[in-house]
Design a protein around this motif. Structure first.
Motif, PDB file in Angstrom:
ATOM      1  N   GLU A 167     -12.897  -7.781  25.337  1.00 33.51           N
ATOM      2  CA  GLU A 167     -14.225  -7.176  25.450  1.00 33.51           C
ATOM      3  C   GLU A 167     -15.342  -8.163  25.132  1.00 33.51           C
ATOM      4  O   GLU A 167     -16.363  -7.799  24.544  1.00 33.51           O
ATOM      5  N   MET A 168     -15.146  -9.403  25.542  1.00 36.28           N
ATOM      6  CA  MET A 168     -16.223 -10.378  25.409  1.00 36.28           C
ATOM      7  C   MET A 168     -17.336 -10.047  26.402  1.00 36.28           C
ATOM      8  O   MET A 168     -17.061  -9.567  27.517  1.00 36.28           O
ATOM      9  N   PRO A 169     -18.576 -10.286  26.060  1.00 40.37           N
ATOM     10  CA  PRO A 169     -19.672 -10.084  27.019  1.00 40.37           C
ATOM     11  C   PRO A 169     -19.447 -10.920  28.278  1.00 40.37           C
ATOM     12  O   PRO A 169     -19.094 -12.106  28.189  1.00 40.37           O
ATOM     13  N   SER A 170     -19.648 -10.327  29.427  1.00 39.82           N
ATOM     14  CA  SER A 170     -19.360 -11.004  30.700  1.00 39.82           C
ATOM     15  C   SER A 170     -20.090 -12.338  30.836  1.00 39.82           C
ATOM     16  O   SER A 170     -19.531 -13.307  31.369  1.00 39.82           O
ATOM     17  N   ALA A 171     -21.319 -12.390  30.348  1.00 39.28           N
ATOM     18  CA  ALA A 171     -22.106 -13.619  30.494  1.00 39.28           C
ATOM     19  C   ALA A 171     -21.520 -14.781  29.689  1.00 39.28           C
ATOM     20  O   ALA A 171     -21.735 -15.944  30.022  1.00 39.28           O
ATOM     21  N   ARG A 172     -20.774 -14.461  28.631  1.00 38.44           N
ATOM     22  CA  ARG A 172     -20.204 -15.507  27.774  1.00 38.44           C
ATOM     23  C   ARG A 172     -18.878 -16.049  28.286  1.00 38.44           C
ATOM     24  O   ARG A 172     -18.461 -17.144  27.907  1.00 38.44           O
ATOM     25  N   ILE A 173     -18.186 -15.267  29.120  1.00 38.94           N
ATOM     26  CA  ILE A 173     -16.807 -15.585  29.446  1.00 38.94           C
ATOM     27  C   ILE A 173     -16.640 -16.925  30.163  1.00 38.94           C
ATOM     28  O   ILE A 173     -15.784 -17.733  29.756  1.00 38.94           O
ATOM     29  N   PRO A 174     -17.394 -17.239  31.225  1.00 39.19           N
ATOM     30  CA  PRO A 174     -17.147 -18.513  31.916  1.00 39.19           C
ATOM     31  C   PRO A 174     -17.269 -19.731  30.998  1.00 39.19           C
ATOM     32  O   PRO A 174     -16.410 -20.628  31.021  1.00 39.19           O
ATOM     33  N   GLY A 175     -18.307 -19.764  30.168  1.00 40.69           N
ATOM     34  CA  GLY A 175     -18.478 -20.895  29.258  1.00 40.69           C
ATOM     35  C   GLY A 175     -17.405 -20.952  28.196  1.00 40.69           C
ATOM     36  O   GLY A 175     -16.917 -22.029  27.842  1.00 40.69           O
ATOM     37  N   ALA A 176     -17.006 -19.780  27.694  1.00 39.24           N
ATOM     38  CA  ALA A 176     -15.969 -19.733  26.669  1.00 39.24           C
ATOM     39  C   ALA A 176     -14.626 -20.184  27.225  1.00 39.24           C
ATOM     40  O   ALA A 176     -13.859 -20.884  26.539  1.00 39.24           O
TER      41      ALA A 176
END
Length: 249
Positions: free
Chosen positions: A104-113
């Protein structure tokens, strides 16, 4: 507040207690979990990861009881099981993204993470490869990447260095040392030398019970040249397990 607080924790599997009245408090740092086969290490890790439910006693994770609402706690956990499944046709990047979404990570954070996690395990150049094309060691590194993608406050790793070559194990030790500066990291392993090199303290269990808690240096002083092992820390491990079992090791 400690990240992990267990009091008289019992976890029953079948007719036996795999974890037997264990009390433990763990905070920031890298903690090594040692013990012979059948000592209860994997059951303890699974319980801390909220996969297995306690039978009795109390368990608190990040200040929340493990029998309460688990979703907020799970968002702050990272977990690498000893054996984990994956979709073979997923690309490496897609698999780690999928696990980030499950956390449940915020979608905007996922690519960078995901990009950062793959960089930390040295798999940037394999991000678009299918999981089925990877070696066993690479699959293990993808497992580590998914465990750390959400920058967890508690990171639970069960035999994380299985399949890694010596150079990769050295890089893994550097990574967990870095993670332990801000998180509680618990590593279950059979490799005593990994504990000596990477961990700030050692938790030794046998037959589901805590038999030792101390630094790697403390563990190294527990044995003598009469005990089995190629190094002082291995001999200390052998001495404590032998004493607990009531016989030669």
């Amino acid at each position: 507040m400690q990240a992990i607080e267990a009091d008289s924790l019992v976890v029953r599997l079948g007719k036996r207690n795999a974890v037997n009245g264990l009390s433990l408090r763990l905070g920031q740092g890298v903690h090594g979990l040692l013990g012979p086969n059948g000592a209860g290490k994997t059951t303890l890790i699974r319980t801390l990861a909220t996969v297995q439910s306690p039978t009795s006693g109390t368990l608190s994770l990040l200040g929340s009881p493990a029998n309460g609402k688990l979703r907020p706690v799970r968002r702050r956990l990272g977990y690498l099981p000893q054996h984990f499944g994956y979709y073979k046709r997923f690309k490496v990047r897609e698999f780690v993204e999928y696990l980030a979404w499950l956390k449940e990570m915020p979608s905007a954070r996922i690519p960078g993470a995901v990009k950062t996690a793959l960089e930390r395990v040295g798999l940037t150049d394999r991000a678009e490869d299918r999981m089925k094309s990877l070696s066993g060691g690479m699959v293990r590194r993808v497992g580590i990447a998914q465990a750390i993608v959400n920058s967890p406050d508690v990171l639970l790793l069960d035999e994380p260095t299985v399949g890694l070559d010596p150079a990769q194990r050295l890089r893994f030790r550097e990574l967990v040392a870095e993670l332990g500066r801000s998180s509680c990291v618990l590593i279950s392993t059979h490799l005593v030398e990994d504990v000596a090199a990477a961990c700030t303290d050692v938790v030794l269990v046998s037959e589901g019970s805590l038999v030792f808690r101390g630094t790697p240096a403390d563990l190294a002083t527990a044995g003598t040249t009469e005990h089995v092992g190629d190094s002082p820390i291995e001999r200390g491990y052998s001495a404590l397990i032998s004493a607990n079992a009531g016989g030669a090791w």
